[in-house]
Design a protein around this motif. Structure first.
Motif: not given
Ligand code: FAD
Length: 396
Positions: A282-286, A308-310, A322-325, A327-329, A359-364, A379-381
């Motif tokens: 999950g990212g900021r969009g959560m 999770a995103s940073r 949990h961070q992926v990327g 500077t994460g895993k 990917a689930i994102n409200k911005d196409p 909407d992820v929710l």
């Protein structure tokens, strides 16, 4: 570490006046270092012919690098089984060994761990160095450092790969220091440098803003730790066998200064990202920490881990583990769900080798859709509870 004058000294005397302690004097046309030397090293750079060296460096320069051959991979063991990262590195080590025309060997240290050799051969190893003793049943800094250092001094490998795990990050640098070589930590890429034939160790540098490729030209072995999931685990071929070289352990119980009283597992399946076959991130969009329960529900329904995103980690919604990327895993699951994650390059650096990305994102227009195999614009929710419900029905 003592400072020495080597036989290259031409007796020019340039070093004599720069010593702040007056410890250098000229004798029979050669510089000599006396007892007042504090090993500050002020003289080293003034020598025009490079004849003043630290003791360890002097040893290495005279080292015969041709004695060092073969690629070694350290196989970390958890609960009697090899961790994925060791097998991933055997796959990559195979390519390096073939390109160098050398053998690939696995280093297995533990107690009653001979069964792991079968996995190492199946992953491409020609040889296994096996050290077994009750004192080595669990990883210990003292026991494993001494054992690994002995192996290197006896058998002289040219290249050593270790996983950039907690144990690998503890063991690798200590062993490198003991044998007087360098180590490139936390690599995300490996290759052979065309000009020199040396291993090119690639890793993020300057806070992840550039990728640096590092060579180890003067010292042997060439050593590095590599992040888990950077390379794919080779498909095992259990028809393959190889040579087991059994080496006796010299470690005594009293050599190990740290005693493990109890093992408390803080890592649950949900944060074992490197070994997970499914990851739901999950990212900021959560939008809030509470909404992360939707991520956890889907991960639970699928038996996967939570990423999770940073942005989500920096907001304090999930712990850094949990961070992926970048500077994460770095992860490489069969399925990676990116929920409310835009797809910044630093995030994708940690997950783009996943087999299937959803990917689930409200911005196409979100960049994550450019790497996704399946995209859900929404909407992820709203989408996440529906997915969880459907997967639970399939499981039931
Ligand atoms: P955002 O970029 O803000 O994206 C949020 C997304 O959610 C948007 O696409 C939006 O459309 C979508 N959204 C919003 N609400 C909803 C909703 N209700 N439903 C569906 N979608 C919604 N980042 C990492 O992740 N890992 C790293 O290791 C990492 N290392 C970095 C290292 C360096 C040196 C630097 C400079 C940056 C690093 N970053 C890393 C940060 C990275 O650049 C991004 O800032 C970060 O990945 C953005 O996280 P995000 O996608 O969650 O947030």
């Amino acid at each position: 570490m003592a400072v020495l004058i080597t036989k290259e000294c031409i007796g020019c005397g340039a070093c004599e006046p720069v010593c702040p302690f007056g410890a250098i004097r000229m004798q029979d046309g050669q510089a000599e270092i006396g007892e007042a030397c504090t090993q500050c090293g002020a003289c080293i750079d003034t020598c025009p012919v490079g004849a003043i060296k630290r003791e360890e460096e002097a040893k290495q320069v005279t080292m015969d690098k041709t004695q060092y051959k073969d690629v070694w991979v350290y196989i970390e063991i958890a609960e009697g089984k090899p961790r994925n990262v060791g097998l991933e590195l055997l796959g990559e080590g195979r390519k390096l060994a073939d390109a160098m025309g050398q053998k690939l060997a696995a280093v297995i240290i533990g107690n009653n761990v001979e069964g792991v050799a079968k996995e190492a051969f199946a992953a491409g190893s020609d040889q296994v160095y096996l050290v077994e003793a009750p004192e080595l049943a669990r990883y210990s800094t003292d026991g494993y450092t001494a054992t690994f250092t002995d192996l290197i001094n006896t058998y002289k490998p040219s290249v050593i790969l270790l996983g950039a795990t907690n144990d690998g990050r503890d063991l690798g640098p200590r062993v490198a220091c003991r044998v007087g070589t360098g180590l490139t930590a936390d690599c995300t890429g490996l290759g052979i440098d065309e000009a020199t034939g040396l291993i090119g160790w690639t890793r993020p540098a300057f806070g992840g803003n550039i990728m640096a490729t590092i060579l180890c030209p003067e010292h042997r072995p060439q050593m590095g730790t590599i992040r888990p999931s950077v390379f794919k685990r080779p498909i095992p071929d259990y028809t393959k066998t190889g040579e087991i070289i059994r080496v006796g352990s010299k470690v005594k119980a009293e050599d190990i200064r740290t005693k493990i009283i109890e093992v408390v597992k803080v890592s649950t399946a949900s944060c074992n990202l490197e070994e997970a076959e499914i990851i739901v991130s999950g990212g900021r969009g959560m939008c809030s920490p509470e909404n992360f329960s939707l991520i956890e529900d889907l991960a639970d329904a699928l038996g996967g881990a939570v990423g999770a995103s940073r942005a989500a980690v920096d907001a304090g919604w999930k712990a850094h583990m949990h961070q992926v990327g970048q500077t994460g895993k770095t992860v490489g699951p069969k399925i990676y769900f990116a929920c409310g994650i835009s797809g910044a390059i630093q995030h994708m650096a940690g997950m783009s080798s996943s087999d299937i990305i959803i990917a689930i994102n409200k911005d196409p227009e979100a960049p994550i859709f450019k790497v996704a195999d399946y995209g859900i614009v929404g909407d992820v929710l709203e989408v996440l509870p529906l997915l969880t419900e459907e997967f639970r029905k399939i499981k039931a």
